[in-house]
Design an enzyme around this catalytic site. Sequence first.
Site, PDB file in Angstrom:
ATOM      1  N   TRP A   1       2.587   1.579  -3.426  1.00 40.05           N
ATOM      2  CA  TRP A   1       1.629   2.103  -4.484  1.00 40.05           C
ATOM      3  C   TRP A   1       1.432   3.669  -4.404  1.00 40.05           C
ATOM      4  O   TRP A   1       1.265   4.166  -5.639  1.00 40.05           O
ATOM      5  CB  TRP A   1       0.342   1.099  -4.222  1.00 40.05           C
ATOM      6  CG  TRP A   1      -0.903   1.593  -5.238  1.00 40.05           C
ATOM      7  CD1 TRP A   1      -1.039   1.179  -6.371  1.00 40.05           C
ATOM      8  CD2 TRP A   1      -1.655   2.757  -5.159  1.00 40.05           C
ATOM      9  NE1 TRP A   1      -1.958   1.394  -6.919  1.00 40.05           N
ATOM     10  CE2 TRP A   1      -2.536   2.704  -6.117  1.00 40.05           C
ATOM     11  CE3 TRP A   1      -1.954   3.617  -4.178  1.00 40.05           C
ATOM     12  CZ2 TRP A   1      -3.554   3.500  -6.580  1.00 40.05           C
ATOM     13  CZ3 TRP A   1      -3.111   4.680  -4.231  1.00 40.05           C
ATOM     14  CH2 TRP A   1      -3.870   4.450  -5.471  1.00 40.05           C
ATOM     15  N   HIS A   2       1.640   4.076  -3.382  1.00 37.38           N
ATOM     16  CA  HIS A   2       1.243   5.567  -3.197  1.00 37.38           C
ATOM     17  C   HIS A   2       2.213   6.564  -3.761  1.00 37.38           C
ATOM     18  O   HIS A   2       2.123   7.560  -4.163  1.00 37.38           O
ATOM     19  CB  HIS A   2       1.086   5.883  -1.494  1.00 37.38           C
ATOM     20  CG  HIS A   2      -0.413   5.680  -1.347  1.00 37.38           C
ATOM     21  ND1 HIS A   2      -0.627   4.414  -0.620  1.00 37.38           N
ATOM     22  CD2 HIS A   2      -1.751   6.386  -1.311  1.00 37.38           C
ATOM     23  CE1 HIS A   2      -2.150   4.498  -0.183  1.00 37.38           C
ATOM     24  NE2 HIS A   2      -2.508   5.692  -0.975  1.00 37.38           N
ATOM     25  N   GLY A   3       3.531   6.058  -4.078  1.00 36.71           N
ATOM     26  CA  GLY A   3       4.331   6.984  -4.622  1.00 36.71           C
ATOM     27  C   GLY A   3       5.827   6.244  -4.571  1.00 36.71           C
ATOM     28  O   GLY A   3       6.085   5.524  -3.664  1.00 36.71           O
TER      29      GLY A   3
ATOM     30  N   THR B   1       0.987  -1.131   0.063  1.00 36.92           N
ATOM     31  CA  THR B   1       0.137  -0.079   0.011  1.00 36.92           C
ATOM     32  C   THR B   1       1.060   1.165  -0.126  1.00 36.92           C
ATOM     33  O   THR B   1       0.600   2.153  -0.642  1.00 36.92           O
ATOM     34  CB  THR B   1      -0.982   0.028   1.229  1.00 36.92           C
ATOM     35  OG1 THR B   1      -1.667  -1.151   1.107  1.00 36.92           O
ATOM     36  CG2 THR B   1      -1.858   1.143   1.209  1.00 36.92           C
TER      37      THR B   1
END
Lengths: 533, 498
Positions: free
Chosen positions: B349-351, B346
């Site tokens: 995935w965000h950056g 997670t």
Amino acid sequence: MKKFRGLQIFIFILLIVLPPFAWAELRVFLPEAYEAFSEDLGENRNKASIKFGELLTSGDSLNDFYNDRVPFRSFIIKTLRQADAYIEAPYNESIAPKLMKLAGREGEGKNNTQTSVATNPGSLDVLFNGETSASTTTVEPEPEPEPVPQPEPEPDPELGPQECVHEWVETERIDPACFEDGIRILTCENCGEELVENILATGHHSVLLKHQDADYMNYGYDEYVCGLCGETWKDNYVAKLIDTSYFAPVQIGDAIVGRYCWMFYAGGESLKYYKGTNIPKQDELDAYCKAFNDLKAACDKKGIKLLIAMFPNKEDVYPEYMPSYTVKTENKRPQVVADYVREKANINILYPLDELRAMDMYWQTYKKYDTHWNQMGAFMTLQYMYNELGYEVTSPFSIQVENIDYRIGDLLGIAGIDYSTLPADVDYIIHYRDEIAVTSKTEGIVGDIPIYQSTCESAANDCHFVMLGDSFRTRMIPYIEKDFTSCTIAHRIYIDDIKEDIKDADVLVLSAVVRDESSLIDAAKKITKILNK
Amino acid sequence: MLFSSMTFLWIFLPIVVIVNSFFTIVIFKSQTSRMRVKNGFLLTASLFFYAYGGVAYLGIMLFVILINYCGGFMVSRERHKDKVRKAALVCIVILNFGILFFFKYFNMFIDVIENIIEAVNGTPFKEAWKNIINLNGTGSLGIVEIALPVGISFYIFQAISYVVDVYRDKAPLQANLASFALYVSFFPQLIAGPIVQYSDVALQINERKENTVMFSAGIKRFCYGLGKKVILANTLAEVADGIWALEIDTIGASLAWLGMIAYTLQIYYDFSGYSDMAIGLGRMFGFNFKENFNYPYTSTSIQEFWRRWHISLSSWFREYVYIPLGGSKCPRWKLFRNIFVVFLLTGIWHGANFTFWIWGLMYAVLLIIERAFLGDILKNSKHKLINWIYTMMFVMIGWVFFRSNSVAEAGMFIKNLFIKGQSEYTIASFMSMRVIIVLVASVLFSGFFQGFFIGLYKKIKNNFLVNFIDVLIQGALLLYSIMRIVGGTYNPFIYFQF
């Protein structure tokens, strides 16, 4: 919701469909209303165009294109500003002080003191020349009693033929002025002999007209009027009060909102210059020296007088209006650079910070809502430049200066503040050698011309003056062009376009505002290269 | 193109709404042919919507659509044997993640490699490590930075969802390329989600119902979403961005707290506002997307927070990572491993920044602790306020990592929260009446107001006057949002150079 579904859909469609259509119809059928809604917002630029080359990777230019043409744009922005101003009014009046109290800052520095005027630096004498009415302390000599003609002694009968026993009568009189002697002519009623007597100047008979206390915006002073000649003057200046209470730094974009509506620039390295956190390292100082030494050597070879000038940032000239930032040192970068270069490179380098600050007693030198100086700041700095270069200096006290209201400014643009909501600023019209005609070789508005060239046959100095600088240079143009038979004033980025002018120069001034002073090195290198070719 | 832009609100949206409504009115041979035409139009509009942000990126999205469309056939039980299907699934998932890695993480990878090379060449390890953590590449490899296509994380996850759902027989194979392309590229959820799982919308693509009830509900949701984004989130962003733009050593404790709170509220209203707009737009065109947020800041545990925050992403990871790994019905150590993996992913995935990794790992650790023992304590606790404070403290600290440009910056910021005293800036530097109103409204409307008045709302929601006021509020929010967006187009030329 069922009952209002129609209304809801109608409002939605109305707000997203109607404005573009209404705008188009206004444009076609009611051009006057269209014009009224298209009022200029003072953005001072052309509308954005589509950059087709960038569309492959970005649609930003499409957005910009439409954003500049959004229906009712100026009307909406103006309405929004008014709404914001309405909402913010109670905050500024009552909530902000409470916030400061909560932050524990309201009590800081309550010891606002009334200090005496800073001593003017010696170099200010250049502009005063002992002829300012403002700074002259009037000496008021006691009026001397008018001389009474002494009666001639009685004639002695043993001395021979009798001489005339004069009986003097005043036949003509020119009264003395405050600083100009008068005369009276006495004529003998018996023999007609005339005697001319001098009547000493009386000096001003000063009467206090007005006492102005210093406040946070203005110097205090006494204004006098002479009971004899009616001349008025100011004296006994007292420095502005310095508000040392905490003032929260507030930034809108790159614009800082300071005390008493003064605005400052926070972009680039401006704040570092103000806080003194970018003191140059030794290698940087050496780079300045090398670049300037090389330039000096090249200029000397060609017989060109050289002056390097750093124009102070507004934040340093008017620190009293800056918010409460922590300033780490008073000996900031430009001063360190100037001192080092003067010492090590033996070069004329001007940094007139103290001079401009001291001048504030008489005239404001920078604009309230702009990053730049006003006409007086430019004029005075030019006189200091002339002084460094050995040209005749004109005191601003000796010429006519008119005050004008001035509201606009680039900082308002940055912050998006409507100038009409603010108190007026001051600028000046300086009547400097109005009688001299100048032939400009360049068309356009002087302030917008990247390279300005002119000639002036009746100029006092028969030489070619070349100046390279930034936006600060433009306000000097109206004065420089009258003082030199030929002048070229350009932005530093156009050095390559005025190569011939540089080679032909008799005087070369390389200048930059402090926040951009580092560009002086590159500019110096470029000019050196041109001169050495 | 952003929903909160004038090109969307006054050009794109009216055209799409009007043309789509026109197709509703026009008589077609059958409902199927009407849907086909409508889908074709919505697909064209969606591709234009995406190409508006850069025509080149459209090619990448079309490529992803094409390989996953073909992948659907490869993993379909009706067409291939299990071995082939499995191999095809693995290949397609790797290909999808390969594309995502290349565009999203390649720059980060190069920064790390460059610093490792520097370390090998003699740079002190400590310095190289610092540069790696803060992603300060040296540029020694001379590789040009790769631009990140907008929305790639969202549409690749949606595409993977399709292939996996078909593989699992959870959804039927989509033989129509245009319908599949519409699923991946449908403009309301294309750029920022919610991440729609294929099984949730498979039927809606060809058999959805459009009516005024849906359209009206869509308008309401869109107006509230736009207001959340433009009026609340953008104002909060002025405060948060202003504070984060300061030199870190000039930020005192009070200001750091303000910055953290402002960003906490900003990210919620920004993201949930955008999700509301997406859900609203979907409804206008007959689609029902699942909710993405459920007042996450009222949570009293981290577990609850993740049930309420970015629900579509959590659901995706639960469906396609957590459950395949064994979910919660496995030995305890495996459960903890699964949580760890899911939240590490997670974060990733965000950056492409280690700050996101730390953010994800922080949640992994907290969730493991809650699963181990803390969850029961929190559940049985009578002091829900303490639970809430605990939850929000970690959520806010997590946002500091999320917002900071580097790990070092985040560390300094957190230090300032607790250690740094007074500094030259105070909260007054970033305050205005508008900010105060927005801050108060943001806190109240993050779930507390709604929770408090839920009973009352149920009673009055059909009241004539309440409905009328509701419509007026929607209109006012739309109008004021448009005004603020137009206000943001003011862009003066600053006379500095000449």
